[in-house]
Motif scaffolding. Structure first.
Motif, short mmCIF file in Angstrom:
data_model
loop_
_atom_site.label_atom_id
_atom_site.label_comp_id
_atom_site.label_asym_id
_atom_site.label_seq_id
_atom_site.Cartn_x
_atom_site.Cartn_y
_atom_site.Cartn_z
N VAL A 309 0.80 -1.38 -0.05
CA VAL A 309 0.17 0.22 0.02
C VAL A 309 0.50 0.85 0.28
O VAL A 309 1.45 1.61 1.02
N ARG A 310 0.26 2.17 -1.44
CA ARG A 310 1.42 3.49 -0.60
C ARG A 310 0.42 4.45 0.14
O ARG A 310 -0.34 5.13 -0.56
N LEU A 311 1.30 4.85 0.94
CA LEU A 311 1.13 5.86 1.98
C LEU A 311 0.41 7.39 0.98
O LEU A 311 1.11 7.19 0.03
N ALA A 312 0.14 8.21 1.60
CA ALA A 312 0.38 9.74 1.32
C ALA A 312 1.67 10.10 1.07
O ALA A 312 1.93 11.12 0.25
N ASP A 313 2.25 9.89 2.01
CA ASP A 313 4.24 10.09 2.19
C ASP A 313 4.74 9.74 0.90
O ASP A 313 6.25 9.64 0.52
N ASP A 314 3.83 8.58 0.04
CA ASP A 314 4.98 7.74 -1.20
C ASP A 314 5.33 6.61 -0.37
O ASP A 314 6.25 6.08 -1.59
N LYS A 315 5.57 6.40 0.93
CA LYS A 315 5.96 4.81 1.09
C LYS A 315 5.24 4.33 1.71
O LYS A 315 4.22 4.59 1.59
N THR A 316 5.70 3.05 1.55
CA THR A 316 5.23 1.73 0.71
C THR A 316 5.20 0.99 2.38
O THR A 316 5.76 0.97 2.89
N PHE A 317 4.19 0.56 2.53
CA PHE A 317 3.44 0.23 3.67
C PHE A 317 2.89 -1.28 3.79
O PHE A 317 2.17 -1.72 2.71
N LEU A 318 3.45 -2.43 3.59
CA LEU A 318 3.64 -3.69 3.60
C LEU A 318 2.22 -4.33 4.65
O LEU A 318 2.75 -4.32 5.68
N VAL A 319 0.82 -5.11 4.03
CA VAL A 319 0.27 -5.34 4.59
C VAL A 319 0.28 -7.04 4.47
O VAL A 319 -0.36 -7.28 3.42
N ARG A 320 -0.39 -7.88 5.40
CA ARG A 320 0.24 -9.47 5.51
C ARG A 320 -1.82 -9.82 5.39
O ARG A 320 -1.33 -9.59 6.92
N GLN A 321 -1.88 -10.01 5.39
CA GLN A 321 -4.10 -11.06 5.00
C GLN A 321 -3.59 -12.62 5.15
O GLN A 321 -3.20 -13.04 4.06
N GLN A 322 -3.91 -12.72 5.98
CA GLN A 322 -3.92 -14.71 6.48
C GLN A 322 -5.78 -14.89 5.02
O GLN A 322 -6.24 -13.87 5.09
N ASN A 323 -5.01 -15.52 4.52
CA ASN A 323 -6.12 -15.82 3.68
C ASN A 323 -7.30 -17.18 3.60
O ASN A 323 -7.02 -18.34 4.11
N ALA A 324 -8.21 -16.72 5.23
CA ALA A 324 -8.95 -17.43 5.93
C ALA A 324 -9.92 -18.38 5.24
O ALA A 324 -10.60 -19.26 5.30
N ARG A 325 -10.31 -17.89 3.77
CA ARG A 325 -11.21 -17.89 3.41
C ARG A 325 -10.96 -18.52 2.10
O ARG A 325 -9.85 -17.79 1.67
N SER A 326 -11.60 -18.98 1.26
CA SER A 326 -10.53 -19.68 -0.37
C SER A 326 -11.23 -19.19 -1.52
O SER A 326 -12.36 -17.66 -0.91
N GLY A 327 -10.55 -18.10 -2.52
CA GLY A 327 -11.02 -17.34 -3.37
C GLY A 327 -9.96 -15.75 -3.40
O GLY A 327 -8.91 -16.42 -1.57
N PRO A 328 -10.14 -15.30 -4.49
CA PRO A 328 -9.09 -13.49 -4.24
C PRO A 328 -9.81 -12.70 -2.83
O PRO A 328 -10.45 -13.15 -2.01
N CYS A 329 -8.17 -12.22 -2.97
CA CYS A 329 -8.53 -11.22 -1.59
C CYS A 329 -9.68 -10.08 -1.09
O CYS A 329 -9.71 -9.67 0.16
N GLY A 330 -10.51 -9.64 -2.34
CA GLY A 330 -11.04 -8.77 -2.60
C GLY A 330 -10.32 -7.02 -2.73
O GLY A 330 -11.37 -6.24 -2.78
N PHE A 331 -8.92 -7.39 -2.09
CA PHE A 331 -8.75 -6.21 -3.13
C PHE A 331 -7.60 -5.58 -4.55
O PHE A 331 -7.19 -7.21 -4.84
N ALA A 332 -7.89 -4.77 -5.28
CA ALA A 332 -6.54 -5.08 -6.57
C ALA A 332 -6.11 -3.41 -6.62
O ALA A 332 -6.16 -2.83 -5.24
N VAL A 333 -5.23 -3.50 -7.38
CA VAL A 333 -4.47 -2.44 -7.47
C VAL A 333 -5.30 -1.41 -7.84
O VAL A 333 -5.71 -1.42 -8.90
N GLY A 334 -4.79 -0.30 -7.06
CA GLY A 334 -5.95 0.93 -7.65
C GLY A 334 -6.62 1.45 -6.36
O GLY A 334 -6.92 2.41 -6.22
N ASP A 335 -6.93 -0.39 -5.58
CA ASP A 335 -8.06 0.05 -4.46
C ASP A 335 -7.85 1.60 -3.58
O ASP A 335 -6.11 1.10 -3.48
N SER A 336 -8.06 2.01 -3.06
CA SER A 336 -8.16 3.30 -2.43
C SER A 336 -8.35 2.31 -0.77
O SER A 336 -9.65 1.83 -1.06
N VAL A 337 -7.73 2.15 -0.10
CA VAL A 337 -7.69 1.85 2.09
C VAL A 337 -7.47 2.33 2.45
O VAL A 337 -6.61 3.21 3.15
#
Ligand SMILES: Nc1ncnc2c1ncn2[C@@H]1O[C@H](COP(=O)(O)OP(=O)(O)OP(=O)(O)O)[C@@H](O)[C@H]1O
Ligand SMILES: [Mg+2]
Length: 351
Positions: A309-337
């Motif tokens: 995730v690119r933060l407002a100050d342009d630094k990258t922040f890494l988020v690790r989500q556990q895939n507790a359910r099967s299927g895609p994670c629900g976020f895509a490149v370009g999404d605001s989060v």
């Protein structure tokens, strides 16, 4: 050991190391190649003399004793079994050198064979054993004289990943069953976290931090330790207040969160904090989330998904989500989060 220094000519390999290793402990020296782990181990074993400092065992100075006068044994990376001897002869070798009677050696060898799960293999030529079995013979050989301390210098690095994992569990079992103090050397952080009661993280001949695995991982005292172990996010924040054992820090977004800090500092002004990727969650944009940004990479890893995730100050922040359910994670490149943080996950680093 106290104030240990070691020079090779004018190169200082170990710089003022003081460590207290407890009886019956599984203690690990962890650090990158060349940081002085083997040199430190060789000084405990007596193959190398410290330039300065003292090494004591049960209160008695051992720095001047020859290797074979110390109640210490070593297992090296290339465990160097005697190829012309049987499994049992290899295991009994040290006891024979000590001049122990045959019956006593036979009993000890039988006990060791059982301990390393090689019953019935005593008479086999050692060369007929697999790599993992040979490694266990090397361990049994070092354990047979019942040293007070067993030194292990990257003993698993020649094994494939699967064998390595099962030997890690095996070593831990051997340590707790024999009650012998293990001093284990590795540059593999996962191995260190898996096996150790306590870990000393080393860099450039110095010990940077000593602690239990969770302390080294969750409460790194400085950037080197945080960076060497696991994936990490670093953020610059302002200290707003100290409230007992926590500081209240303000993130760039203006949000304030609590942060722990090393016991030997009192943080103030601008400081760096670390947050582990698994302690953060991506959510729909929300004013309540302490961090916000735009997804610029989604890496699917089976068990987890990594969101960059690119933060407002342009630094990258890494988020690790556990895939507790099967299927895609629900976020895509370009999404605001928004990024939510679990409770009490920030740690302030020493400068
Ligand atoms: N006998 C020696 N003479 C000169 N320099 C040495 C000697 N032994 C070690 N060194 C140097 O001391 C430093 C520490 O070496 P050491 O073998 O203790 O590192 P290490 O942490 O065990 O590394 P690795 O993970 O690669 O085994 C290195 O820079 C090495 O080149
Ligand atoms: Mg080494």
């Amino acid at each position: 050991m106290h104030g240990i220094k070691k020079w090779f000519g004018n190169f200082q390999a170990v710089d003022d190391v003081s460590l207290e290793i407890r009886p019956n402990e599984f203690f690990t020296l962890l650090g990158p190649s060349g940081c002085g782990k083997t040199t430190l181990l060789r000084m405990i074993a007596g193959f190398e003399l410290p330039s300065e400092g003292s090494i004591r065992l049960d209160g008695a100075e051992i720095a001047s004793l020859l290797p074979n006068q110390r109640p210490v044994n070593t297992v090296f990376q290339n465990y160097a079994l005697f190829p012309h001897l049987s499994v049992a002869e290899n295991i009994g070798f040290g006891l024979k050198m000590l001049g122990q009677p045959k019956a006593k050696i036979a009993a000890a060898v039988a006990e060791m064979l059982k301990l390393v799960h090689l019953e019935g293999r005593g008479n086999d030529p050692v060369t007929q054993l697999s790599g993992g079995q040979q490694q266990r013979v090397a361990l049994a050989r070092a354990l047979a004289p019942r040293p007070k301390v067993l030194l292990l210098d990257e003993p698993l690095s020649a094994l494939d990943l699967k064998l390595r994992k099962s030997m890690q569990i095996e070593l831990k079992r051997l340590q707790s069953e024999t009650g012998i103090t293990f001093v284990f050397v590795t540059h593999d952080q996962e191995e260190a976290l898996t096996m150790s009661d306590r870990i000393a993280v080393m860099s450039h001949g110095t010990v940077r931090q000593v602690g239990e695995p969770w302390e080294i991982y969750d409460r790194p005292a400085e950037r080197f330790v945080a960076d060497f172990i696991g994936d990490t996010n670093f953020l610059d924040v302002d200290v707003v207040a100290i409230e007992g054992e926590r500081a209240r820090v303000r993130l760039a977004s203006g949000a304030e969160i609590p942060a722990t800090f090393p016991a030997d500092i009192r943080p103030e002004g601008r400081v760096s904090i670390v947050i582990r990727p698994e302690h953060a969650r991506a959510v729909a944009p929300s004013p309540a989330a302490p961090l916000a940004g735009t997804v610029h990479d989604v890496v699917y890893l089976g068990t987890d998904t990594h969101l960059h995730v690119r933060l407002a100050d342009d630094k990258t922040f890494l988020v690790r989500q556990q895939n507790a359910r099967s299927g895609p994670c629900g976020f895509a490149v370009g999404d605001s989060v928004g990024i939510e943080l679990s409770d009490d996950v920030a740690q302030i680093l020493r400068d």
